[in-house]
Design a protein around this motif. Structure first.
Motif, PDB file in Angstrom:
ATOM      1  N   ARG A  37     -23.461  46.796  82.747  1.00  0.00           N
ATOM      2  CA  ARG A  37     -22.169  46.426  83.348  1.00  0.00           C
ATOM      3  C   ARG A  37     -21.057  47.315  82.800  1.00  0.00           C
ATOM      4  N   LEU A  38     -21.233  47.811  81.582  1.00  0.00           N
ATOM      5  CA  LEU A  38     -20.248  48.724  81.013  1.00  0.00           C
ATOM      6  C   LEU A  38     -20.293  50.093  81.670  1.00  0.00           C
ATOM      7  N   GLU A  39     -21.417  50.411  82.299  1.00  0.00           N
ATOM      8  CA  GLU A  39     -21.548  51.712  82.954  1.00  0.00           C
ATOM      9  C   GLU A  39     -20.744  51.781  84.245  1.00  0.00           C
ATOM     10  N   ASP A  40     -20.592  50.665  84.918  1.00  0.00           N
ATOM     11  CA  ASP A  40     -19.935  50.658  86.233  1.00  0.00           C
ATOM     12  C   ASP A  40     -18.559  51.321  86.215  1.00  0.00           C
ATOM     13  N   PRO A  41     -17.649  50.929  85.310  1.00  0.00           N
ATOM     14  CA  PRO A  41     -16.334  51.610  85.302  1.00  0.00           C
ATOM     15  C   PRO A  41     -16.419  53.063  84.866  1.00  0.00           C
ATOM     16  N   LEU A  42     -17.422  53.402  84.077  1.00  0.00           N
ATOM     17  CA  LEU A  42     -17.575  54.799  83.650  1.00  0.00           C
ATOM     18  C   LEU A  42     -18.000  55.698  84.799  1.00  0.00           C
ATOM     19  N   VAL A  43     -18.608  55.102  85.812  1.00  0.00           N
ATOM     20  CA  VAL A  43     -18.987  55.848  87.015  1.00  0.00           C
ATOM     21  C   VAL A  43     -17.816  55.946  87.982  1.00  0.00           C
ATOM     22  N   ARG A  44     -16.983  54.912  88.007  1.00  0.00           N
ATOM     23  CA  ARG A  44     -15.878  54.874  88.977  1.00  0.00           C
ATOM     24  C   ARG A  44     -14.701  55.768  88.586  1.00  0.00           C
ATOM     25  N   TYR A  45     -14.541  56.046  87.299  1.00  0.00           N
ATOM     26  CA  TYR A  45     -13.397  56.834  86.851  1.00  0.00           C
ATOM     27  C   TYR A  45     -13.880  58.156  86.256  1.00  0.00           C
ATOM     28  N   PRO A  46     -13.136  59.236  86.470  1.00  0.00           N
ATOM     29  CA  PRO A  46     -13.541  60.527  85.879  1.00  0.00           C
ATOM     30  C   PRO A  46     -13.453  60.470  84.367  1.00  0.00           C
ATOM     31  N   ILE A  47     -14.474  60.973  83.711  1.00  0.00           N
ATOM     32  CA  ILE A  47     -14.519  60.913  82.252  1.00  0.00           C
ATOM     33  C   ILE A  47     -15.399  62.055  81.749  1.00  0.00           C
ATOM     34  N   ASP A  48     -15.085  62.560  80.572  1.00  0.00           N
ATOM     35  CA  ASP A  48     -15.834  63.693  80.025  1.00  0.00           C
ATOM     36  C   ASP A  48     -17.012  63.265  79.168  1.00  0.00           C
ATOM     37  N   ALA A  49     -16.839  62.226  78.371  1.00  0.00           N
ATOM     38  CA  ALA A  49     -17.905  61.825  77.458  1.00  0.00           C
ATOM     39  C   ALA A  49     -17.690  60.387  77.012  1.00  0.00           C
ATOM     40  N   VAL A  50     -18.793  59.758  76.593  1.00  0.00           N
ATOM     41  CA  VAL A  50     -18.786  58.386  76.097  1.00  0.00           C
ATOM     42  C   VAL A  50     -19.456  58.378  74.729  1.00  0.00           C
ATOM     43  N   PHE A  51     -18.865  57.641  73.792  1.00  0.00           N
ATOM     44  CA  PHE A  51     -19.437  57.500  72.454  1.00  0.00           C
ATOM     45  C   PHE A  51     -19.636  56.023  72.134  1.00  0.00           C
ATOM     46  N   HIS A  52     -20.764  55.700  71.534  1.00  0.00           N
ATOM     47  CA  HIS A  52     -21.019  54.325  71.096  1.00  0.00           C
ATOM     48  C   HIS A  52     -21.901  54.353  69.863  1.00  0.00           C
ATOM     49  N   GLY A  53     -22.152  53.188  69.292  1.00  0.00           N
ATOM     50  CA  GLY A  53     -23.053  53.049  68.158  1.00  0.00           C
ATOM     51  C   GLY A  53     -24.048  51.933  68.410  1.00  0.00           C
ATOM     52  N   HIS A  54     -24.254  51.073  67.400  1.00  0.00           N
ATOM     53  CA  HIS A  54     -25.005  49.817  67.486  1.00  0.00           C
ATOM     54  C   HIS A  54     -26.522  49.989  67.480  1.00  0.00           C
ATOM     55  N   ALA A  55     -27.056  50.952  68.208  1.00  0.00           N
ATOM     56  CA  ALA A  55     -28.506  51.135  68.303  1.00  0.00           C
ATOM     57  C   ALA A  55     -28.965  52.114  67.220  1.00  0.00           C
ATOM     58  N   HIS A  56     -29.261  51.595  66.041  1.00  0.00           N
ATOM     59  CA  HIS A  56     -29.572  52.435  64.885  1.00  0.00           C
ATOM     60  C   HIS A  56     -30.837  53.260  65.082  1.00  0.00           C
ATOM     61  N   ARG A  57     -31.757  52.768  65.891  1.00  0.00           N
ATOM     62  CA  ARG A  57     -33.026  53.478  66.100  1.00  0.00           C
ATOM     63  C   ARG A  57     -33.146  53.987  67.532  1.00  0.00           C
ATOM     64  N   GLY A  58     -32.024  54.143  68.187  1.00  0.00           N
ATOM     65  CA  GLY A  58     -32.027  54.605  69.568  1.00  0.00           C
ATOM     66  C   GLY A  58     -32.127  56.117  69.674  1.00  0.00           C
ATOM     67  N   ALA A  59     -31.605  56.644  70.778  1.00  0.00           N
ATOM     68  CA  ALA A  59     -31.622  58.081  71.051  1.00  0.00           C
ATOM     69  C   ALA A  59     -30.211  58.639  70.935  1.00  0.00           C
ATOM     70  N   LEU A  60     -30.118  59.910  70.569  1.00  0.00           N
ATOM     71  CA  LEU A  60     -28.816  60.532  70.351  1.00  0.00           C
ATOM     72  C   LEU A  60     -28.010  60.702  71.629  1.00  0.00           C
ATOM     73  N   GLN A  61     -28.670  60.956  72.746  1.00  0.00           N
ATOM     74  CA  GLN A  61     -27.923  61.267  73.962  1.00  0.00           C
ATOM     75  C   GLN A  61     -28.607  60.711  75.197  1.00  0.00           C
ATOM     76  N   GLY A  62     -27.786  60.231  76.110  1.00  0.00           N
ATOM     77  CA  GLY A  62     -28.216  59.828  77.447  1.00  0.00           C
ATOM     78  C   GLY A  62     -27.133  60.245  78.413  1.00  0.00           C
ATOM     79  N   CYS A  63     -27.125  59.637  79.582  1.00  0.00           N
ATOM     80  CA  CYS A  63     -26.056  59.944  80.537  1.00  0.00           C
ATOM     81  C   CYS A  63     -25.908  58.790  81.517  1.00  0.00           C
ATOM     82  N   THR A  64     -24.743  58.719  82.135  1.00  0.00           N
ATOM     83  CA  THR A  64     -24.494  57.725  83.164  1.00  0.00           C
ATOM     84  C   THR A  64     -25.181  58.144  84.465  1.00  0.00           C
ATOM     85  N   LEU A  65     -25.137  57.274  85.442  1.00  0.00           N
ATOM     86  CA  LEU A  65     -25.766  57.560  86.730  1.00  0.00           C
ATOM     87  C   LEU A  65     -25.221  58.827  87.367  1.00  0.00           C
TER      88      LEU A  65
END
Length: 255
Positions: free
Chosen positions: A189-217
């Motif tokens: 649900r947090l991705e929806d506004p990131l798709v609707r508005y122009p943006i260069d990059a997104v930064f987050h944390g929380h997932a200590h064992r996740g992956a360094l990089q992904g992308c929106t739709l």
């Protein structure tokens, strides 16, 4: 204002999940000093403290004394643990940190929108608002955070834009974590506004064992800058992620 690190680019040092405890000050000073030397601004992606206490927030403020560039932050779930996130935010704000919660700021022509975010899962695995009131409240919290993010993004008038979160907006950056806990690591649900508005990059944390990089739709890069992940995946580098954007001409701040 400190001298820019580059005449052509503005550089951001981003890190989350520093989990400050009362005895954390010394180790963090070195990290922050390196970030201050490398970047034009420091972005903190939540879980700034371990238990969300005023004492921990003061330790963090003392460690940030090594930083002379602007600092922008969002809170994380650990900052809520003691039930007084407003005290954590106020302590940081008094020290000059720009704490965002559905709000925005501008650093050298780059607009930054920030929210904590929330869980709920991704795509077809997202939790629906059906059944018990507690489930509906959980989903509503995710919706509220998404709406706060959308409202913040709508306020930005700069050409260059960054979103700052704690929870993940895409599944790509939580992959590597146990699948069973995906719903607690973020929400599409947090991705929806990131798709609707122009943006260069997104930064987050929380997932200590996740992956360094992904992308929106629509291909916007999403970076997981949780400190434990950075330390494990890049043991020879300072535990922050350095990101740069071209500097805009002085008269080009409006879209």
């Amino acid at each position: 204002m400190p001298t820019p690190k580059s005449s052509s680019h503005i550089r951001f040092a981003a890190v989350g999940d520093i989990h400050v405890r009362k005895d954390s000050g010394g180790s963090l000073r070195s990290l922050f000093a390196q970030a201050d030397e490398a970047a034009d601004a420091l972005l903190l992606c939540g879980d700034l403290t371990d238990y969300g206490t005023e004492e921990e927030a003061r330790v963090l403020v003392a460690a940030l004394g090594a930083v002379h560039v602007p600092v922008v932050a969002v809170l994380g779930n650990h900052d809520y643990e003691s039930g007084t996130p407003e005290i954590v935010a106020e302590t940081l704000t008094r020290a000059g940190v720009r704490v965002l919660d559905g709000s925005v700021c501008e650093i050298e022509g780059v607009g930054i929108a920030g929210v904590k975010g929330f869980g709920g899962g991704f795509g077809r695995g997202a939790l629906g608002a059906w059944g018990e009131p507690a489930i509906k409240l959980f989903v509503q919290e995710a919706l509220n955070e998404a709406m706060k993010l959308e409202a913040a993004l709508a306020k930005l008038r700069t050409r260059r834009r960054i979103a700052l979160l704690h929870y993940a907006p895409v599944v790509g950056t939580v992959e590597g974590e146990p699948v069973e806990i995906f719903p607690f690591l973020g929400s599409s649900r947090l991705e929806d506004p990131l798709v609707r508005y122009p943006i260069d990059a997104v930064f987050h944390g929380h997932a200590h064992r996740g992956a360094l990089q992904g992308c929106t739709l629509n291909g916007v890069p999403v970076y997981n800058v949780a400190k434990p992940l950075l330390q494990r995946s890049r043991p020879d580098a300072a535990p922050f992620f350095l990101y740069e954007l071209p500097r805009e001409p002085a008269d080009a701040s409006a879209p």
